[in-house]
Design a protein around this motif. Sequence first.
Motif, PDB file in Angstrom:
ATOM      1  N   GLY A 168      18.880  13.584 -12.270  1.00 51.56           N
ATOM      2  CA  GLY A 168      18.802  13.083 -13.552  1.00 51.56           C
ATOM      3  C   GLY A 168      18.435  11.727 -13.681  1.00 51.56           C
ATOM      4  N   GLN A 169      18.088  11.244 -15.090  1.00 54.74           N
ATOM      5  CA  GLN A 169      17.701  10.032 -15.293  1.00 54.74           C
ATOM      6  C   GLN A 169      18.366   9.166 -16.475  1.00 54.74           C
ATOM      7  N   PHE A 170      18.627   8.271 -16.487  1.00 52.06           N
ATOM      8  CA  PHE A 170      19.375   7.451 -17.718  1.00 52.06           C
ATOM      9  C   PHE A 170      18.385   7.158 -18.856  1.00 52.06           C
ATOM     10  N   VAL A 171      18.714   7.601 -20.019  1.00 49.37           N
ATOM     11  CA  VAL A 171      17.865   7.221 -21.243  1.00 49.37           C
ATOM     12  C   VAL A 171      18.495   6.139 -21.790  1.00 49.37           C
ATOM     13  N   HIS A 172      17.738   5.023 -21.495  1.00 51.87           N
ATOM     14  CA  HIS A 172      18.351   3.671 -21.795  1.00 51.87           C
ATOM     15  C   HIS A 172      19.729   3.301 -21.462  1.00 51.87           C
ATOM     16  N   GLU A 223      13.573  -5.680 -27.062  1.00 51.92           N
ATOM     17  CA  GLU A 223      14.423  -6.470 -25.950  1.00 51.92           C
ATOM     18  C   GLU A 223      13.643  -6.455 -24.700  1.00 51.92           C
ATOM     19  N   PRO A 224      13.957  -7.765 -24.078  1.00 53.65           N
ATOM     20  CA  PRO A 224      13.244  -7.774 -22.728  1.00 53.65           C
ATOM     21  C   PRO A 224      13.844  -7.015 -21.660  1.00 53.65           C
ATOM     22  N   LEU A 225      15.152  -6.327 -22.038  1.00 50.64           N
ATOM     23  CA  LEU A 225      15.962  -5.894 -20.968  1.00 50.64           C
ATOM     24  C   LEU A 225      15.339  -4.568 -20.689  1.00 50.64           C
ATOM     25  N   TYR A 226      14.499  -3.830 -21.209  1.00 50.75           N
ATOM     26  CA  TYR A 226      14.158  -2.466 -20.893  1.00 50.75           C
ATOM     27  C   TYR A 226      12.906  -2.230 -20.922  1.00 50.75           C
ATOM     28  N   SER A 227      12.324  -1.495 -19.784  1.00 52.64           N
ATOM     29  CA  SER A 227      10.812  -1.194 -19.716  1.00 52.64           C
ATOM     30  C   SER A 227      10.671  -0.013 -20.834  1.00 52.64           C
ATOM     31  N   SER A 228       9.470   0.548 -20.525  1.00 50.53           N
ATOM     32  CA  SER A 228       9.220   1.818 -21.362  1.00 50.53           C
ATOM     33  C   SER A 228       9.599   3.094 -20.725  1.00 50.53           C
ATOM     34  N   THR A 229      10.300   2.950 -19.558  1.00 45.82           N
ATOM     35  CA  THR A 229      10.741   4.183 -18.715  1.00 45.82           C
ATOM     36  C   THR A 229      12.241   4.189 -19.191  1.00 45.82           C
ATOM     37  N   TYR A 230      13.024   5.157 -18.377  1.00 43.60           N
ATOM     38  CA  TYR A 230      14.069   5.386 -18.557  1.00 43.60           C
ATOM     39  C   TYR A 230      15.020   4.237 -17.861  1.00 43.60           C
ATOM     40  N   ASP A 264      17.323   3.687 -32.005  1.00 42.90           N
ATOM     41  CA  ASP A 264      15.782   4.114 -32.148  1.00 42.90           C
ATOM     42  C   ASP A 264      15.251   3.352 -30.934  1.00 42.90           C
ATOM     43  N   GLU A 265      14.192   3.490 -30.621  1.00 40.72           N
ATOM     44  CA  GLU A 265      13.249   3.076 -29.588  1.00 40.72           C
ATOM     45  C   GLU A 265      12.743   1.756 -29.756  1.00 40.72           C
ATOM     46  N   GLN A 266      12.644   1.234 -31.187  1.00 38.59           N
ATOM     47  CA  GLN A 266      12.435   0.002 -31.596  1.00 38.59           C
ATOM     48  C   GLN A 266      13.323  -1.102 -31.076  1.00 38.59           C
TER      49      GLN A 266
END
Length: 770
Positions: free
Chosen positions: A396-400, A330-337, A323-325
């Motif tokens: 295409g864009q990666f989803v996480h 985590e500091p690894l990912y921004s709110s974008t893909y 899930d998004e939470q």
Amino acid sequence: MRRRRARTPRRGPLGVLGDGALLFLILTGTLFSFLTAFGAAVLSLPLLLGCAACALLFLGVFSLPRRRLSLLLLLLLLLGLWLLALWRLWDTLTLGEIALRCAVHNSIADSLGRNSYIHPIAQLPEQTWLRAATALALCAAAALGALLGLSIVRLRSGLLTLLFSLPFLAVPLAFTLTPAWLPLMAVLLGWGVLVLCSLTARWDGGGSARLCLVALPVLALVLLLLNVALPQESYRRPAWADQANEAITNWAVRVSDRLFPGLKLGGGGTLSGADASVDLADAGPLRYSGRTVLEVSTSLRGRLYLRGFSGAVYDGGSWAPLDEQSYESEPLYSSTYRPAWTRDDVQPMNFPALADRASVPGKDYASVTIRNLGADPGYVYYPYQLLSTPEEISGGQFVHDAYLAREEGVWTHTLYVQPDCDPLSGAQLPEELRDAEQEYARFVYQNYTGVPDALSDTLYRHLISMVAEPEACLPGGAENEHYQALMYGSYGGNAAFALTLSALISDYLGQLAVYDPATPAVPEGEDYVRWFLEESRRGYCMHFASAAVLLLRYNGVPARYVSGYVADVASSGTARVPDSNAHAWVEIYLDGYGWHPVEVTPAYAGAQPGQSGAPAETAQPTPTPSAAPAPSRGPNAAVPTPTPTPQAQAAQSAPFDLRLLLFPAGMGLLLALFALRRRLALRRRERRFRQADANRAVIEAYLYLQRLERWGGVMPETAEALAKKAAFSQHAMTQPEREAVVSAARACAARVDAALPRWRRLLFRYWFGL
């Protein structure tokens, strides 16, 4: 003399017999084709007798003399009787409609791989449903018989006949439902004979009747020979038919995706859904349509695993991504893909290729172009060892870290891969990426090692059995190579241990359970993996992959469930991937390397999904845009000439199949029939010209000239005058007078034949026999 249009001659006994045979064939074949395609249960003998009665009734009605008022009154009377029957049998017909509706709905659901079956609520004896469905079919036979009688007997119209009967075959065929062979052959036979006879009936009613009676057994023999030589179980459609079928089916899929986003045309065990989850609870027997879902073009050869969805969270009946939470904490990912933790904007799926490229900088890379024709439209399916970074991927864009999402309107993607990466080669990521990989590895161990508490005891028992009872649980017993490596080997790192354990678990599951693509759905309320390991011990790729992921996780190896397609690239560098190549496998995380795919399904034993373009194994597989986007930018290096891995010699030319000669033989027989018809017509005409009654011979030659006028011929005045004399004079015609008219007819025919264009000349000679 004023010429009047010749009337269509009344049909003799031969014509009536031919019409009756055609009417019975097409009526019976059409109804039984529809019913058998949808599996509707009826009483066959009463329905067959009813079709025969309807054929006889409407043959008699439409063979009556052409008095329109009488025919209209008779048809109105029959319509009234039909409506009266509907009124009196309404309750029975309602039950028949319910039975037929359930059969149609369930057949379509089965064809589309959906489990939304319906059944009648009323609990009635089976015979009641059979009689009701038969009564409804008989009422339909009466209505259809009237329409076919009008088109066949009265109007002799092949187009109308096709219009009335084709929908009954087109509807089931649209859902890849094939009617029973015998009624389908009856319809094709009726259509074929009607096409041969319909046009000639206007000009030569007697000849048309005789042609009908001759063509019926001949075409029946041709169809019988085709059926014997090409039985259904071994028939293989030609390439043009497959391509046409794929184009139509894939177009329907695109329309369905746009109009009905929730409806997926495809197999029963759905491997990935548009909502980025895999529903295991409804995964029953595998069913496929055979349509092409992906097209692949690449410089690689052999087997490619095309990754789509990956599942991280198992809840007993499905796989879902994190899930998004989980990412926001985590500091690894921004709110974008895209991840915001490296300067190069790479993605975890790039780690293996970047590590290999850093270790061997001059190593060749390869391009892979994938076109989505009918697979899940939410994903971009891509191979392993992905070298294209997120910023280099077009469309295409990666989803996480879960999957690569397709951008709207883009159906074709060109990506670059680094073939033949080896997780045990010692390859390391560039120094600037190592910290990022370590941070991501910590994230992986936190989120991809959990198992449901309710399954802990089950997983523990199976792992203990695997290592404590090798003789009973492993192929080869204690001498199993993976068991020996695990128990007595030494490991220089996480990768070797994880790979060995994965191979051992694959061996264990292959010994424990039977691969069965017809495995039914798990009973409601049961845990999918527990039921597979403890109760059924049978399944296909979804079962084996799900169980292996949890067994690996319980032993501390990060793992996740992956679904996609397997493409076997031919020596031409292309592959058309059917929906039956949908597959599921496992990914394990190897420290310092990244996600690595492993195969755990027995039907794919020995396959190496981590080797892009590895030679295809001999294992049996799972049963059986708008404007094109610019390709993704390749790595910053000159494009090399890749050395393809040779594929198994499966593409060698097969021995010539003599059955392929059957179609040209049938066409040759059909052409011979037309030639025979012309020869018989010429002999019959000459016989009429040479008959003893000279007056009648002159009249026959005059009638022949009249028919030639319709093709541009000119009636000679002498012939017209002699024809008057032959028809109205009491004197017999002399031999020179007969010869004058006959010669004029022959000369006119020769001039018409020479003046016609080639295609009309063929009709003139062989279709109309002039």
